[in-house]
Design an enzyme around this catalytic site. Sequence first.
Site, PDB file in Angstrom:
ATOM      1  CG  ASP A   1      -4.834  26.970  -2.296  1.00  0.00           C
ATOM      2  OD1 ASP A   1      -4.011  26.424  -2.534  1.00  0.00           O
ATOM      3  OD2 ASP A   1      -5.752  27.078  -3.536  1.00  0.00           O
TER       4      ASP A   1
ATOM      5  CE  LYS B   1      -4.560  22.578   3.709  1.00  0.00           C
ATOM      6  NZ  LYS B   1      -5.186  23.544   2.849  1.00  0.00           N
TER       7      LYS B   1
ATOM      8  N   GLY C   1       0.112  22.365  -2.500  1.00  0.00           N
ATOM      9  CA  GLY C   1       1.297  23.120  -2.495  1.00  0.00           C
ATOM     10  C   GLY C   1       1.456  23.852  -1.185  1.00  0.00           C
ATOM     11  CG  HIS C   2       1.466  22.566   2.612  1.00  0.00           C
ATOM     12  ND1 HIS C   2       1.249  21.655   3.408  1.00  0.00           N
ATOM     13  CD2 HIS C   2      -0.031  22.535   1.877  1.00  0.00           C
ATOM     14  CE1 HIS C   2      -0.158  21.060   3.208  1.00  0.00           C
ATOM     15  NE2 HIS C   2      -0.794  21.623   2.343  1.00  0.00           N
TER      16      HIS C   2
ATOM     17  CD  GLN D   1      -5.688  18.440  -1.987  1.00  0.00           C
ATOM     18  OE1 GLN D   1      -5.650  17.481  -1.377  1.00  0.00           O
ATOM     19  NE2 GLN D   1      -4.468  18.895  -2.778  1.00  0.00           N
TER      20      GLN D   1
HETATM   21  P1  IMP Z   1      -7.055  17.497  -8.534  1.00  0.00           P
HETATM   22  O1  IMP Z   1      -6.999  17.354  -6.953  1.00  0.00           O
HETATM   23  O2  IMP Z   1      -6.055  18.090  -9.192  1.00  0.00           O
HETATM   24  O3  IMP Z   1      -7.800  16.327  -8.899  1.00  0.00           O
HETATM   25  O4  IMP Z   1      -8.040  18.865  -8.520  1.00  0.00           O
HETATM   26  C1  IMP Z   1      -9.561  18.822  -8.383  1.00  0.00           C
HETATM   27  C2  IMP Z   1      -9.789  20.204  -7.793  1.00  0.00           C
HETATM   28  O5  IMP Z   1      -9.204  20.426  -6.606  1.00  0.00           O
HETATM   29  C3  IMP Z   1      -9.479  21.364  -8.933  1.00  0.00           C
HETATM   30  O6  IMP Z   1     -10.398  22.139  -8.598  1.00  0.00           O
HETATM   31  C4  IMP Z   1      -8.224  21.775  -8.178  1.00  0.00           C
HETATM   32  O7  IMP Z   1      -7.995  23.142  -8.468  1.00  0.00           O
HETATM   33  C5  IMP Z   1      -8.556  21.743  -6.635  1.00  0.00           C
HETATM   34  N1  IMP Z   1      -7.272  21.453  -5.854  1.00  0.00           N
HETATM   35  C6  IMP Z   1      -6.637  20.454  -5.779  1.00  0.00           C
HETATM   36  N2  IMP Z   1      -5.564  20.640  -4.908  1.00  0.00           N
HETATM   37  C7  IMP Z   1      -5.745  21.905  -4.534  1.00  0.00           C
HETATM   38  C8  IMP Z   1      -4.940  22.806  -3.393  1.00  0.00           C
HETATM   39  O8  IMP Z   1      -3.833  22.063  -2.939  1.00  0.00           O
HETATM   40  N3  IMP Z   1      -5.383  23.798  -3.378  1.00  0.00           N
HETATM   41  C9  IMP Z   1      -6.388  24.334  -3.826  1.00  0.00           C
HETATM   42  N4  IMP Z   1      -7.213  23.512  -4.928  1.00  0.00           N
HETATM   43  C10 IMP Z   1      -6.845  22.445  -5.027  1.00  0.00           C
END
Ligand code: IMP
Length: 494
Positions: free
Chosen positions: A67, A70, A94-95, A278
């Site tokens: 977040d 990017k 989510g961009h 991420q």
């Molecule tokens: P997952 O990717 O859904 O398996 O989640 C694993 C961890 O990564 C959790 O803490 C999510 O909140 C975090 N996470 C996954 N995608 C994002 C992102 O795009 N931005 C911020 N945190 C993320």
Amino acid sequence: MLERTHQAPPIFPGSQSFSTAAAQPVCATQGQASVCGRAIFQVEFALSSGRTNRGRTAVIVGAQWGDEGKGKIVDVLTQTFSVVARYAGGHNAGHTVIINGKKFILQLVPGGILRPECTNVVGNGVVIDPLAFLKEVASLRAAGVKVDGNLFVSNRAQVILPYHRMMELGSENAPGRVKIGTTSRGIGPAYEDKMGRRGLRAADLLDSQLLRTHIENACREKNMIAHALFNSDPLDADKMFREYADAAEQIAPFVRDTALLLNRALAEGKSIVFEGAQGTMLDIDHGTYPFVTSSSSTSGGAATGTGVPPTSIDTVIGITKAYCTRVGSGPFPSELAGVSGGAQGEDLRKRGNEFGAVTGRPRRTGWLDLPLLRYAGMINGISWLVVTKLDVLDHLTEIPVCVGHKVDGKETDEVPAQACGYEKLECIYRKMPGWASPTQAIRTVEALPKAAREYLAFIEKETGARVGMISTGPDREQTILVPDFISELGLKSG
Ligand code: IMP
């Protein structure tokens, strides 16, 4: 000890240049094996023999927990870069990109889609939910965005199926399991199946017979496991097959051998942005394990997640907020929490609109953590930093920054390998003067308040990377580009 010296950013060899040559047709997934074989040989020959002006490349990585903004830097680079390739993650990302006040939230589709002349690739390192992908494509089409002919999905990308979500929901809520606070999109279980060599890839999705057998076998197995472990209701394999066979037909025109597409584009002199999802601290290997996502979000993932060799990666650009946020569970050393931090943390959340783009969850907030930024620099090989959301700090008269970590009273540069190791970690703060004035409309570094310039210079000094871009608001226009960054990356200055 990590070196904290300034390094001259790597300069692109003078022989490299952009090519405006039109895109050549790429190899389709099926029925062109011999053509593909010859094309691979030609690309390899062109790249290894030096008979090409290879296009330039840059990897965009999140230097924190995701977040960081990017999407906006990808949008800026696509002024001149021809191809954007996503290399990891899925629709957990989510961009948000705002153009002329219009907001686009992209989850699977790379940010270059908003420029019709840009080619967009969802690489093999991505896990793709076909229904989510088609929904996103439909909403882009409805908004008048061109997707046909400039969006491609790797035939090697893994497919997320409904049983992945079932397994994730079950395990996240199961007693005794560590709750990661995932986005519940089935990301982790899909990567588990990939590594367990029992996944379904996009090429397999298009093979109807294989799809049916795969879904029947997988559902039998997953239904038994999910019922035994989590008492979940079974999924209907027949219904699933019909739904995904239909989705496969709609996805087929997008599926390609994207490794070949990308390498060929490079050999033709086209430039590529590798769009990370991420952030470094969520990387499966280098993040705050087990509170991480299940893919390689760091720059190394750009090579394995696209099929472009590491030797073809020129520049790594790390994106960091001027402060820090995290969503989901897990360590966050500089978090503003508890009685004293509560109100200030809440204030940053409100001013920065820190709510998840995908899940809407409130993000945890805190101050910039320089030791972790240095760590991100080391793991990714960051030479340029982009600092986003500087304007969120505009109201402050002083800004605490974490300049070091202490364990048992001793300073350390080592980042803990265990989540419990962070509990012993204490942040050393330094208070930087705030600028207490608006920065939103400012378009040059020189016009920034002195304290803001000092804040950025301090980040440069402490990380050894140069700040190449500063974002002072969500719109494309609210961006400051540093001249050296513009010239090194071949951007337009206006
Ligand atoms: P997952 O990717 O859904 O398996 O989640 C694993 C961890 O990564 C959790 O803490 C999510 O909140 C975090 N996470 C996954 N995608 C994002 C992102 O795009 N931005 C911020 N945190 C993320």
